[in-house]
Design a protein around this motif. Structure first.
Motif, PDB file in Angstrom:
ATOM      1  N   GLN A 141      31.019  24.101  44.547  1.00  0.00           N
ATOM      2  CA  GLN A 141      30.414  24.864  45.641  1.00  0.00           C
ATOM      3  C   GLN A 141      31.487  25.573  46.464  1.00  0.00           C
ATOM      4  N   ILE A 142      32.581  24.883  46.722  1.00  0.00           N
ATOM      5  CA  ILE A 142      33.684  25.515  47.468  1.00  0.00           C
ATOM      6  C   ILE A 142      34.230  26.698  46.680  1.00  0.00           C
ATOM      7  N   PHE A 143      34.470  26.478  45.393  1.00  0.00           N
ATOM      8  CA  PHE A 143      35.052  27.525  44.537  1.00  0.00           C
ATOM      9  C   PHE A 143      34.151  28.766  44.479  1.00  0.00           C
ATOM     10  N   LEU A 144      32.864  28.542  44.204  1.00  0.00           N
ATOM     11  CA  LEU A 144      31.952  29.683  44.066  1.00  0.00           C
ATOM     12  C   LEU A 144      31.763  30.391  45.407  1.00  0.00           C
ATOM     13  N   GLN A 145      31.761  29.630  46.481  1.00  0.00           N
ATOM     14  CA  GLN A 145      31.655  30.263  47.802  1.00  0.00           C
ATOM     15  C   GLN A 145      32.874  31.127  48.093  1.00  0.00           C
ATOM     16  N   GLU A 146      34.058  30.657  47.701  1.00  0.00           N
ATOM     17  CA  GLU A 146      35.260  31.467  47.942  1.00  0.00           C
ATOM     18  C   GLU A 146      35.208  32.766  47.139  1.00  0.00           C
ATOM     19  N   LEU A 147      34.721  32.685  45.905  1.00  0.00           N
ATOM     20  CA  LEU A 147      34.573  33.915  45.118  1.00  0.00           C
ATOM     21  C   LEU A 147      33.632  34.884  45.841  1.00  0.00           C
ATOM     22  N   LEU A 148      32.446  34.388  46.191  1.00  0.00           N
ATOM     23  CA  LEU A 148      31.410  35.259  46.761  1.00  0.00           C
ATOM     24  C   LEU A 148      31.796  35.783  48.140  1.00  0.00           C
ATOM     25  N   ARG A 149      32.469  34.973  48.912  1.00  0.00           N
ATOM     26  CA  ARG A 149      32.933  35.372  50.249  1.00  0.00           C
ATOM     27  C   ARG A 149      33.879  36.581  50.153  1.00  0.00           C
ATOM     28  N   HIS A 150      34.556  36.680  49.010  1.00  0.00           N
ATOM     29  CA  HIS A 150      35.488  37.786  48.797  1.00  0.00           C
ATOM     30  C   HIS A 150      34.900  38.876  47.904  1.00  0.00           C
ATOM     31  N   GLY A 151      33.594  38.839  47.706  1.00  0.00           N
ATOM     32  CA  GLY A 151      32.920  39.901  46.964  1.00  0.00           C
ATOM     33  C   GLY A 151      33.041  39.777  45.456  1.00  0.00           C
ATOM     34  N   THR A 152      33.557  38.653  44.977  1.00  0.00           N
ATOM     35  CA  THR A 152      33.699  38.453  43.529  1.00  0.00           C
ATOM     36  C   THR A 152      32.428  37.834  42.982  1.00  0.00           C
ATOM     37  N   THR A 153      31.795  38.526  42.038  1.00  0.00           N
ATOM     38  CA  THR A 153      30.516  38.049  41.509  1.00  0.00           C
ATOM     39  C   THR A 153      30.611  37.603  40.050  1.00  0.00           C
ATOM     40  N   THR A 154      31.747  37.900  39.417  1.00  0.00           N
ATOM     41  CA  THR A 154      31.968  37.443  38.044  1.00  0.00           C
ATOM     42  C   THR A 154      33.396  36.925  37.947  1.00  0.00           C
ATOM     43  N   ALA A 155      33.567  35.799  37.223  1.00  0.00           N
ATOM     44  CA  ALA A 155      34.930  35.309  37.011  1.00  0.00           C
ATOM     45  C   ALA A 155      35.042  34.669  35.639  1.00  0.00           C
ATOM     46  N   LEU A 156      36.242  34.775  35.087  1.00  0.00           N
ATOM     47  CA  LEU A 156      36.600  34.026  33.878  1.00  0.00           C
ATOM     48  C   LEU A 156      37.514  32.907  34.355  1.00  0.00           C
ATOM     49  N   THR A 157      37.055  31.677  34.216  1.00  0.00           N
ATOM     50  CA  THR A 157      37.813  30.585  34.831  1.00  0.00           C
ATOM     51  C   THR A 157      38.145  29.429  33.883  1.00  0.00           C
ATOM     52  N   PHE A 158      39.309  28.859  34.116  1.00  0.00           N
ATOM     53  CA  PHE A 158      39.672  27.575  33.543  1.00  0.00           C
ATOM     54  C   PHE A 158      38.912  26.496  34.319  1.00  0.00           C
ATOM     55  N   CYS A 159      38.518  25.425  33.617  1.00  0.00           N
ATOM     56  CA  CYS A 159      38.087  24.216  34.309  1.00  0.00           C
ATOM     57  C   CYS A 159      39.209  23.204  34.107  1.00  0.00           C
ATOM     58  N   SER A 160      38.922  21.900  34.083  1.00  0.00           N
ATOM     59  CA  SER A 160      39.963  20.931  33.716  1.00  0.00           C
ATOM     60  C   SER A 160      39.669  20.496  32.282  1.00  0.00           C
ATOM     61  N   ARG A 161      40.321  19.442  31.810  1.00  0.00           N
ATOM     62  CA  ARG A 161      40.056  19.054  30.425  1.00  0.00           C
ATOM     63  C   ARG A 161      38.816  18.166  30.295  1.00  0.00           C
ATOM     64  N   HIS A 162      38.116  17.943  31.424  1.00  0.00           N
ATOM     65  CA  HIS A 162      36.928  17.082  31.395  1.00  0.00           C
ATOM     66  C   HIS A 162      35.656  17.918  31.185  1.00  0.00           C
ATOM     67  N   LYS A 163      34.766  17.383  30.363  1.00  0.00           N
ATOM     68  CA  LYS A 163      33.475  18.059  30.149  1.00  0.00           C
ATOM     69  C   LYS A 163      32.735  18.240  31.468  1.00  0.00           C
TER      70      LYS A 163
END
Ligand SMILES: [Zn+2]
Length: 486
Positions: A141-163
């Motif tokens: 939620q924090i991550f997606l809010q930071e994207l949207l707060r800055h006008g970013t609506t699409t991202a290609l992102t790494f996660c961690s090695r956990h499913k």
């Protein structure tokens, strides 16, 4: 007998929403026009009083054009309109981040190290926590809010090695209806992947990636990226299986790092002595293709560029990260010569990226400014505001092979928009109001005076999810119990 009453529904009426104001989007690739610091204004289209009408069910734009003309049409007479009718605002396509790390919201701004030490000291311990599902949801939620707060609506992102890190993030993005490409990190090499984060085996990373790919790739607006961290943290076996997975799923993405730091490059040479270059490692294991996005590419040789050109792969340019970690200056000018264009069969794609947390800001508008500085320092040629804007919108969409969905305006395109506030602070208000109304000048000031608070509103699929510095809270409800669906 009890009568069975069948409710009758009226024929579904499309619910429409209009967004009106000064519209700006890229219509063609400025790198095909000139790369000498000149400003090819013909590559953007500006509508001083434009409108976008989005069908709220499909999330797609059904009309786009001059407001006076479109809103006068009979079918749009009663549409509700969000108005941004002032020179204070600029409505642009939702921004697209071509390379970012979801778990690194926890390490952005970590002091004093270059890449390899920075990973060991800050990043790996932080990523080790992302196997816990409730924790992942909270961080997502924090991550997606930071994207949207800055006008970013699409991202290609790494996660961690956990499913769990992929499932949690995808579930949150799905609630928002957001376009997101993500993948579970693969890292199994004993010397460089720490115990707390190492895959049990190459086979395990393959199986788990495959399971996640089947679950998420092509589900709504979500897509999956096969994500070996970089050559150093994977065994040959793991890279081989990543390549196999890529072959089995031709539309899946491949997302990794390439040629970021000189010590890293030397180490790759030692670990893969049979490969003539770093790029050859990925080439050898069939990891380079149209939907491969490799971040950084600062120190590529001509030979390495020729491989990427042949494969039609995409480079993610991460200026804030490259200067912050002391990695080097990416040459936009050199890359421009290698770019795909209509007259050339082969070629690379280029998109802009934040690379948070090696990068220091979620804002792609701020990243446009940092790209300009890197070009000034490295190439000695300024990156024009039109070029920078393209790299964060249409160019990024082309890099991710989704330019038919996002990155510019048009009927049939998805309704992702950002409304930029050119008066978000007193200095910006002063400077932009005395500046030339010329669009290139306005974009350049938008970049130069950028920061947090630049965005007045963000739309995802035509829905306003962020406005007045606040989020639509219903979209970020606690993860359990699951929201009911209709
Ligand atoms: Zn990265």
């Amino acid at each position: 007998r009890t009568a069975i009453i069948t409710p009758s529904f009226p024929a579904a009426m499309a619910v429409l929403k209009a967004v009106r104001g000064r519209l700006l989007h890229a219509v063609s690739n400025p790198f095909h026009v000139r790369n000498d610091g000149g400003i090819p204004k013909e590559c953007v289209e500006e509508l001083e009083d434009g409108v976008l009408i989005v069908d709220q069910d499909t999330g797609k734009t059904v009309a786009f054009g001059e407001a006076s003309e479109v809103l006068a049409r009979e079918e749009y007479k009663d549409v509700s309109v969000d108005e941004y009718c002032s020179t204070q605002y600029l409505i642009i396509p939702g921004l697209i981040d071509c390379h970012v790390h979801f778990p690194q919201v926890d390490v952005i701004g970590a002091y004093g190290e270059q890449l390899l030490q920075w990973l060991q000291k800050y990043t790996f311990p932080a990523e080790a926590k992302y196997g816990d599902k409730p924790f992942v949801h909270a961080r997502a939620q924090i991550f997606l809010q930071e994207l949207l707060r800055h006008g970013t609506t699409t991202a290609l992102t790494f996660c961690s090695r956990h499913k769990e890190s992929v499932d949690g993030l995808m579930e949150e993005a799905e609630k928002l209806g957001m376009r997101l490409i993500a993948g579970r990190v693969m890292m199994d090499r004993e010397e460089f992947a720490p115990d707390i984060l190492r895959d049990g085996s190459a086979e395990e990373s393959y199986e788990e990636s495959k399971e996640l790919l089947n679950r998420w790739h092509g589900k709504g607006r979500l897509a999956y990226a096969i994500t070996p961290r970089f050559a150093i943290t994977s065994t040959e076996k793991q890279l081989e299986l990543a390549g196999k997975l890529a072959e089995e799923y031709p539309t899946a993405y491949v997302h990794t790092h390439l040629s970021e730091n000189k010590t890293e490059i030397e180490l790759v040479g030692k670990l893969f002595p049979d490969c003539p270059s770093y790029t050859d490692v990925y080439e050898k294991y069939n990891l380079l293709r149209r939907r491969s996005i490799v971040a950084h590419c600062i120190h590529l040789s001509e030979h390495e560029y020729s491989i990427l050109e042949k494969r039609g792969s995409s480079i993610a340019f991460c200026p804030t990260s490259n200067t912050f970690l002391g990695s080097g200056l990416f040459s936009v000018k050199k890359c421009a010569e290698k770019m795909q264009n209509g007259n050339k069969e082969d070629g690379v794609y280029l998109g802009l990226a934040t690379d948070v947390g090696g990068g220091t800001h979620f804002s792609l508008i701020h990243t446009m400014l940092e790209a300009y500085k890197v070009a000034q320092l490295g190439d000695g040629t300024p990156l024009s505001p039109i070029h920078a804007f393209y790299l964060a919108t249409k160019g990024a969409a082309e890099s991710l092979d989704i330019a038919d969905c996002v990155g510019s305006f048009g009927v049939g395109m998805e309704g992702d928009f950002a409304v930029v506030d050119l008066h978000s602070n007193s200095l910006k208000k002063h400077r932009t109001s005395i500046a030339d109304a010329d669009i290139a000048q306005q974009i350049f000031l938008m970049m130069t005076l950028s920061g947090t608070g630049d965005i007045a509103a963000t739309y995802v699929g035509g829905k306003r999810v962020f406005f007045n510095h606040q989020f639509d809270e219903s979209l970020f409800s606690p993860p359990s119990p699951p929201p009911s669906r209709e």
